[in-house]
Design a protein around this motif. Structure first.
Motif, PDB file in Angstrom:
ATOM      1  N   LEU A 132      88.821  94.036  33.893  1.00  0.00           N
ATOM      2  CA  LEU A 132      88.621  95.200  33.262  1.00  0.00           C
ATOM      3  C   LEU A 132      89.735  95.182  32.158  1.00  0.00           C
ATOM      4  O   LEU A 132      91.175  94.954  32.624  1.00  0.00           O
ATOM      5  N   THR A 133      89.608  95.638  31.109  1.00  0.00           N
ATOM      6  CA  THR A 133      90.579  95.813  30.112  1.00  0.00           C
ATOM      7  C   THR A 133      90.627  97.226  29.780  1.00  0.00           C
ATOM      8  O   THR A 133      89.833  98.026  29.056  1.00  0.00           O
ATOM      9  N   PHE A 134      91.845  97.703  30.087  1.00  0.00           N
ATOM     10  CA  PHE A 134      92.312  98.960  29.762  1.00  0.00           C
ATOM     11  C   PHE A 134      92.757  99.187  28.502  1.00  0.00           C
ATOM     12  O   PHE A 134      93.684  98.545  28.119  1.00  0.00           O
ATOM     13  N   LYS A 174     100.004 100.869  29.309  1.00  0.00           N
ATOM     14  CA  LYS A 174      98.701 100.626  29.593  1.00  0.00           C
ATOM     15  C   LYS A 174      98.494  99.765  30.987  1.00  0.00           C
ATOM     16  O   LYS A 174      99.419  98.940  31.111  1.00  0.00           O
ATOM     17  N   VAL A 175      97.307  99.974  31.891  1.00  0.00           N
ATOM     18  CA  VAL A 175      97.127  99.076  32.950  1.00  0.00           C
ATOM     19  C   VAL A 175      96.708  97.585  32.468  1.00  0.00           C
ATOM     20  O   VAL A 175      95.679  97.741  31.642  1.00  0.00           O
ATOM     21  N   GLU A 176      97.276  96.642  33.107  1.00  0.00           N
ATOM     22  CA  GLU A 176      97.119  95.318  32.492  1.00  0.00           C
ATOM     23  C   GLU A 176      96.596  94.406  33.628  1.00  0.00           C
ATOM     24  O   GLU A 176      97.118  94.634  34.697  1.00  0.00           O
ATOM     25  N   ASP A 218      84.373  93.225  30.474  1.00  0.00           N
ATOM     26  CA  ASP A 218      84.761  91.944  29.715  1.00  0.00           C
ATOM     27  C   ASP A 218      84.333  90.825  30.386  1.00  0.00           C
ATOM     28  O   ASP A 218      84.826  90.211  31.697  1.00  0.00           O
ATOM     29  N   GLN A 219      83.456  90.073  29.692  1.00  0.00           N
ATOM     30  CA  GLN A 219      82.861  88.981  30.306  1.00  0.00           C
ATOM     31  C   GLN A 219      83.334  87.579  30.109  1.00  0.00           C
ATOM     32  O   GLN A 219      82.911  86.369  30.569  1.00  0.00           O
ATOM     33  N   ALA A 220      84.469  87.522  29.437  1.00  0.00           N
ATOM     34  CA  ALA A 220      85.162  86.209  29.021  1.00  0.00           C
ATOM     35  C   ALA A 220      85.292  85.482  30.318  1.00  0.00           C
ATOM     36  O   ALA A 220      86.049  85.979  31.263  1.00  0.00           O
ATOM     37  N   GLY A 221      84.958  84.338  30.241  1.00  0.00           N
ATOM     38  CA  GLY A 221      85.152  83.146  31.579  1.00  0.00           C
ATOM     39  C   GLY A 221      84.453  83.528  32.597  1.00  0.00           C
ATOM     40  O   GLY A 221      84.771  82.764  33.744  1.00  0.00           O
ATOM     41  N   GLY A 222      83.594  84.463  32.459  1.00  0.00           N
ATOM     42  CA  GLY A 222      82.701  84.897  33.589  1.00  0.00           C
ATOM     43  C   GLY A 222      83.547  85.674  34.546  1.00  0.00           C
ATOM     44  O   GLY A 222      82.952  85.945  35.738  1.00  0.00           O
TER      45      GLY A 222
END
Lengths: 115, 112
Positions: B100-102, A42-44, B92-96
């Motif tokens: 993007l989490t794919f 997947k894209v990371e 994903d707003q972690a840490g501001g």
């Protein structure tokens, strides 16, 4: 239509060598990113960059990685001493707005092969 | 961290409507839902984004129920060129930050 451009499209390097991947984001965008995708995976997320500094980075983005915006148009990713496991497609992306109200524009990617 | 779950793969035929559903039970109040498409050896491409109810653009529709714990991407009358991986993402707003989490995405295969 404006687009994110990346160079080189493919680079082959020897383990331990330094590599610089270059990106030209869309001209009026403010937020810049590097992602990578190992073949078949997947894209990371690697790192995000805003106002000439890193906003956030993942655990993948260790001391071997660095990013820079040397001038008003380029955004670079440097890998100081490449490892075999750095072989992947590296995607640059940019956006005008923060995530929740804007889309990320991705480049076509730079394929890095470490031998 | 809002995690998404979507089918690994789907098959369809040209001209059919395809609906890909994504679960995101832990979506945060301020999170939007975004879908990207990726062809082999290319960067992901934005398809559509929404917050609630229904959003439609020239390529797709996005249906989001009131509880926002899932969303459905609808592709009308698919063609062979729609064969790609489709990713559902939640901010994903972690840490501001704005990362993007794919996830693993849904591999859509369209046949004649």
């Amino acid at each position: 239509e404006p687009e994110v451009t990346q160079t080189p499209s493919h680079q082959v390097t020897q383990m331990g060598q330094e590599v610089i991947l270059r990106c030209v984001p869309i001209s009026n965008h403010l937020y810049f990113y590097w992602y990578r995708q190992i073949l078949g995976q997947k894209v990371e997320f690697l790192v995000s960059f805003y106002n000439n500094e890193i906003s956030e980075k993942s655990e993948i983005f260790d001391d071997q990685f660095s990013v820079e915006r040397p001038d008003g148009s380029n955004f670079t990713l440097k890998i100081r001493s490449t490892k075999l496991e750095d072989s992947a497609m590296y995607f640059c992306a940019s956006t005008l707005k923060v995530y929740n109200t804007g889309e990320l524009f991705f480049g076509e990617g730079s394929r890095l092969t470490v031998l | 961290l809002a995690k998404t779950t979507q089918p690994i793969s789907m098959d369809s035929y040209e001209g059919q409507e395809v609906n890909i559903t994504c679960s995101h039970n832990n979506i945060a109040t301020n999170d939007y839902i975004t879908w990207y498409q990726q062809f082999p050896s290319q960067g992901p491409r934005f398809i559509i984004q929404g917050y609630k109810t229904k959003v439609t653009n020239e390529v797709a529709s996005l249906f989001i129920p009131a509880d926002r714990k899932s969303s459905t991407l609808s592709l009308p009358r698919v063609s062979l060129s729609d064969t790609a991986v489709y990713y559902c993402l939640v901010g994903d707003q972690a840490g501001g930050g704005n990362k993007l989490t794919f996830g693993t995405g849904t591999q859509l295969k369209v046949e004649l």
